[in-house]
Design a protein around this motif. Structure first.
Motif, PDB file in Angstrom:
ATOM      1  N   LEU A  65       0.841  -1.199   0.000  1.00  8.73           N
ATOM      2  CA  LEU A  65       0.000   0.000   0.000  1.00  8.73           C
ATOM      3  C   LEU A  65       0.875   1.248   0.000  1.00  8.73           C
ATOM      4  N   LEU A  66       0.557   2.205  -0.900  1.00 13.27           N
ATOM      5  CA  LEU A  66       1.308   3.451  -1.024  1.00 13.27           C
ATOM      6  C   LEU A  66       0.425   4.656  -0.728  1.00 13.27           C
ATOM      7  N   SER A  67       1.068   5.723  -0.258  1.00 15.24           N
ATOM      8  CA  SER A  67       0.389   6.989   0.017  1.00 15.24           C
ATOM      9  C   SER A  67       1.152   8.130  -0.644  1.00 15.24           C
ATOM     10  N   LYS A  68       0.543   9.311  -0.650  1.00 12.15           N
ATOM     11  CA  LYS A  68       1.244  10.514  -1.106  1.00 12.15           C
ATOM     12  C   LYS A  68       2.274  10.923  -0.052  1.00 12.15           C
ATOM     13  N   PRO A  69       3.476  11.349  -0.464  1.00 15.42           N
ATOM     14  CA  PRO A  69       4.398  11.933   0.512  1.00 15.42           C
ATOM     15  C   PRO A  69       3.778  13.186   1.137  1.00 15.42           C
ATOM     16  N   ALA A  70       4.178  13.490   2.361  1.00 18.99           N
ATOM     17  CA  ALA A  70       3.655  14.677   3.028  1.00 18.99           C
ATOM     18  C   ALA A  70       4.080  15.946   2.290  1.00 18.99           C
ATOM     19  N   ASN A  71       3.292  17.007   2.460  1.00 20.66           N
ATOM     20  CA  ASN A  71       3.656  18.300   1.887  1.00 20.66           C
ATOM     21  C   ASN A  71       5.040  18.719   2.383  1.00 20.66           C
ATOM     22  N   LEU A 146       6.775  28.819   0.694  1.00 22.65           N
ATOM     23  CA  LEU A 146       6.102  27.961  -0.274  1.00 22.65           C
ATOM     24  C   LEU A 146       5.736  26.630   0.362  1.00 22.65           C
ATOM     25  N   VAL A 147       4.778  25.949  -0.253  1.00 23.24           N
ATOM     26  CA  VAL A 147       4.444  24.576   0.120  1.00 23.24           C
ATOM     27  C   VAL A 147       4.361  23.757  -1.162  1.00 23.24           C
ATOM     28  N   MET A 148       5.072  22.626  -1.201  1.00 20.18           N
ATOM     29  CA  MET A 148       5.029  21.738  -2.362  1.00 20.18           C
ATOM     30  C   MET A 148       4.112  20.559  -2.051  1.00 20.18           C
ATOM     31  N   ILE A 149       3.131  20.353  -2.914  1.00 16.76           N
ATOM     32  CA  ILE A 149       2.049  19.399  -2.680  1.00 16.76           C
ATOM     33  C   ILE A 149       2.153  18.272  -3.703  1.00 16.76           C
ATOM     34  N   SER A 150       2.216  17.034  -3.228  1.00 17.01           N
ATOM     35  CA  SER A 150       2.384  15.877  -4.103  1.00 17.01           C
ATOM     36  C   SER A 150       1.200  15.706  -5.046  1.00 17.01           C
ATOM     37  N   THR A 151       1.480  15.158  -6.210  1.00 14.84           N
ATOM     38  CA  THR A 151       0.448  14.821  -7.190  1.00 14.84           C
ATOM     39  C   THR A 151       0.534  13.330  -7.526  1.00 14.84           C
ATOM     40  N   TRP A 152       1.569  12.936  -8.305  1.00 16.38           N
ATOM     41  CA  TRP A 152       1.730  11.522  -8.679  1.00 16.38           C
ATOM     42  C   TRP A 152       2.931  10.871  -8.010  1.00 16.38           C
ATOM     43  N   GLN A 153       3.461  11.483  -6.964  1.00 19.24           N
ATOM     44  CA  GLN A 153       4.549  10.889  -6.200  1.00 19.24           C
ATOM     45  C   GLN A 153       3.971   9.927  -5.157  1.00 19.24           C
ATOM     46  N   ALA A 154       4.690   8.844  -4.853  1.00 17.35           N
ATOM     47  CA  ALA A 154       4.164   7.809  -3.954  1.00 17.35           C
ATOM     48  C   ALA A 154       5.247   7.318  -3.009  1.00 17.35           C
ATOM     49  N   ALA A 155       4.832   6.940  -1.789  1.00 19.22           N
ATOM     50  CA  ALA A 155       5.738   6.393  -0.786  1.00 19.22           C
ATOM     51  C   ALA A 155       4.969   5.372   0.046  1.00 19.22           C
ATOM     52  N   ASP A 156       5.688   4.598   0.854  1.00 15.87           N
ATOM     53  CA  ASP A 156       5.032   3.602   1.696  1.00 15.87           C
ATOM     54  C   ASP A 156       3.954   4.253   2.561  1.00 15.87           C
ATOM     55  N   ALA A 157       2.797   3.616   2.621  1.00 15.95           N
ATOM     56  CA  ALA A 157       1.740   4.081   3.518  1.00 15.95           C
ATOM     57  C   ALA A 157       2.158   3.870   4.964  1.00 15.95           C
ATOM     58  N   ALA A 158       1.511   4.600   5.881  1.00 15.59           N
ATOM     59  CA  ALA A 158       1.814   4.482   7.301  1.00 15.59           C
ATOM     60  C   ALA A 158       0.526   4.363   8.091  1.00 15.59           C
ATOM     61  N   ASP A 159       0.628   3.730   9.252  1.00 14.53           N
ATOM     62  CA  ASP A 159      -0.518   3.639  10.156  1.00 14.53           C
ATOM     63  C   ASP A 159      -1.012   5.043  10.484  1.00 14.53           C
ATOM     64  N   GLY A 160      -2.302   5.262  10.356  1.00 16.90           N
ATOM     65  CA  GLY A 160      -2.875   6.567  10.649  1.00 16.90           C
ATOM     66  C   GLY A 160      -3.016   7.480   9.452  1.00 16.90           C
ATOM     67  N   ASP A 161      -2.578   7.045   8.264  1.00 16.73           N
ATOM     68  CA  ASP A 161      -2.743   7.878   7.073  1.00 16.73           C
ATOM     69  C   ASP A 161      -4.225   8.131   6.792  1.00 16.73           C
ATOM     70  N   ALA A 163      -7.405   8.602   4.527  1.00 18.42           N
ATOM     71  CA  ALA A 163      -7.738   7.954   3.257  1.00 18.42           C
ATOM     72  C   ALA A 163      -7.481   8.874   2.075  1.00 18.42           C
ATOM     73  N   VAL A 164      -7.684  10.185   2.248  1.00 16.89           N
ATOM     74  CA  VAL A 164      -7.464  11.114   1.139  1.00 16.89           C
ATOM     75  C   VAL A 164      -6.000  11.199   0.736  1.00 16.89           C
ATOM     76  N   ASN A 165      -5.091  10.733   1.597  1.00 15.02           N
ATOM     77  CA  ASN A 165      -3.664  10.745   1.272  1.00 15.02           C
ATOM     78  C   ASN A 165      -3.146   9.389   0.809  1.00 15.02           C
ATOM     79  N   THR A 248     -13.100   7.363  -4.345  1.00 18.98           N
ATOM     80  CA  THR A 248     -14.282   8.033  -3.769  1.00 18.98           C
ATOM     81  C   THR A 248     -14.296   7.827  -2.265  1.00 18.98           C
ATOM     82  N   CYS A 249     -13.196   8.140  -1.568  1.00 14.80           N
ATOM     83  CA  CYS A 249     -13.125   7.907  -0.133  1.00 14.80           C
ATOM     84  C   CYS A 249     -14.025   8.885   0.619  1.00 14.80           C
ATOM     85  N   ALA A 250     -14.278   8.575   1.911  1.00 12.25           N
ATOM     86  CA  ALA A 250     -15.260   9.327   2.677  1.00 12.25           C
ATOM     87  C   ALA A 250     -14.905  10.788   2.866  1.00 12.25           C
ATOM     88  N   GLY A 251     -13.615  11.110   2.929  1.00 10.33           N
ATOM     89  CA  GLY A 251     -13.205  12.478   3.189  1.00 10.33           C
ATOM     90  C   GLY A 251     -12.547  12.593   4.558  1.00 10.33           C
TER      91      GLY A 251
END
Length: 256
Positions: A65-71, A146-161, A163-165, A248-251
């Motif tokens: 399972l992968l998630s977006k890297p943090a901002n 500035l803040v850089m916000i991930s789009t198609w970058q991916a990293a290992d998911a973590a406990d507590g992520d 769903a939108v990430n 279509t996650c809950a939000g």
């Protein structure tokens, strides 16, 4: 306040068809546009896929399972223009394709380009270059944030992520290497790596450490899908069928 932009889209493209060779790909150079979405159907049912870049620091495996890297926050740039910012300490190439949001305009609080967003064409350790066709309306300047916000970058998911990430499950049968491009699944039925422990059919599931697990008492903002079957706590192979709901996650809100 009216937006200074002339368009809200940039470099428009279409949804891309894929085959098994594409899904099993592992390429250092993207074979199609990063971030591309594909809708497919196979014997398991309909699925929504996305083409991403692995920035986990190591190879990722099928079922992971992968998630977006943090901002990434960039405080007090040392120079800037409408298409470039100078800073320090970045990893070259890690923010290519990310959004660049102007959090604070230091010399004139609230004034442009504060609040504006561009797309990062490429970055070095010290320079952030924006897409030339999508400049800021006013030049960035010393001490802007500035803040850089991930789009198609991916990293290992973590406990507590949230769903939108969470992006989804690696599909390729050999996974794909660090910094390489490959396909993940965001929606539909899939066999995924599971956290050890019992899961009940029909219950929500959430992110663990590159895995999916039972929701326990986690709220809906963490739910990434639901279990398609009961998984025994003593199962040797920690994999199981889940239905992902990341398209279509809950939000981010908790249940009322």
């Amino acid at each position: 306040m009216a937006t200074p932009l002339t368009d809200l889209v940039l470099n428009l493209a279409s949804i891309h068809p894929v085959g098994l060779e594409d899904i099993n790909g592992d390429s250092s150079i993207p074979r199609m546009r990063p971030g591309t979405i594909s809708f497919v159907v196979d014997a398991f049912g309909p699925r929504v896929l996305q083409y991403v870049q692995n920035q986990s620091g190591s190879a990722v495996a099928m079922g992971q399972l992968l998630s977006k890297p943090a901002n990434t926050s960039v405080s007090n740039i040392t120079a800037g223009s409408t298409t470039q910012a100078t800073t320090t300490g970045l990893t070259a190439g890690n923010h290519n394709g990310s959004m660049c949001y102007v959090l604070d305009n230091d010399d004139d609080a609230g004034a442009a380009p504060e609040g504006e967003v561009s797309i990062i064409r490429n970055n070095s350790a010290t320079l952030i270059d924006m897409e030339m066709d999508y400049p800021f309306s006013v030049a960035l300047a010393v001490n802007d944030d500035l803040v850089m916000i991930s789009t198609w970058q991916a990293a290992d998911a973590a406990d507590g992520d949230l769903a939108v990430n969470v992006l989804g499950v690696v599909l390729g049968n050999a996974g794909f290497s660090d910094n390489n491009f490959g396909w993940i699944q965001r929606e539909g039925p899939v066999l995924a790596d599971l956290v050890s422990g019992a899961i009940t059919a029909g219950d929500p599931v959430v992110a663990g450490a590159a895995t999916i697990g039972a929701f326990g008492s986690d709220g809906q903002e963490l739910w990434v899908g639901y279990a398609l079957a009961t998984v025994s706590a003593d199962q040797d192979a920690d994999i199981g069928p889940v239905h992902l709901k990341l398209w279509t996650c809950a939000g981010t809100g908790t249940a009322p």
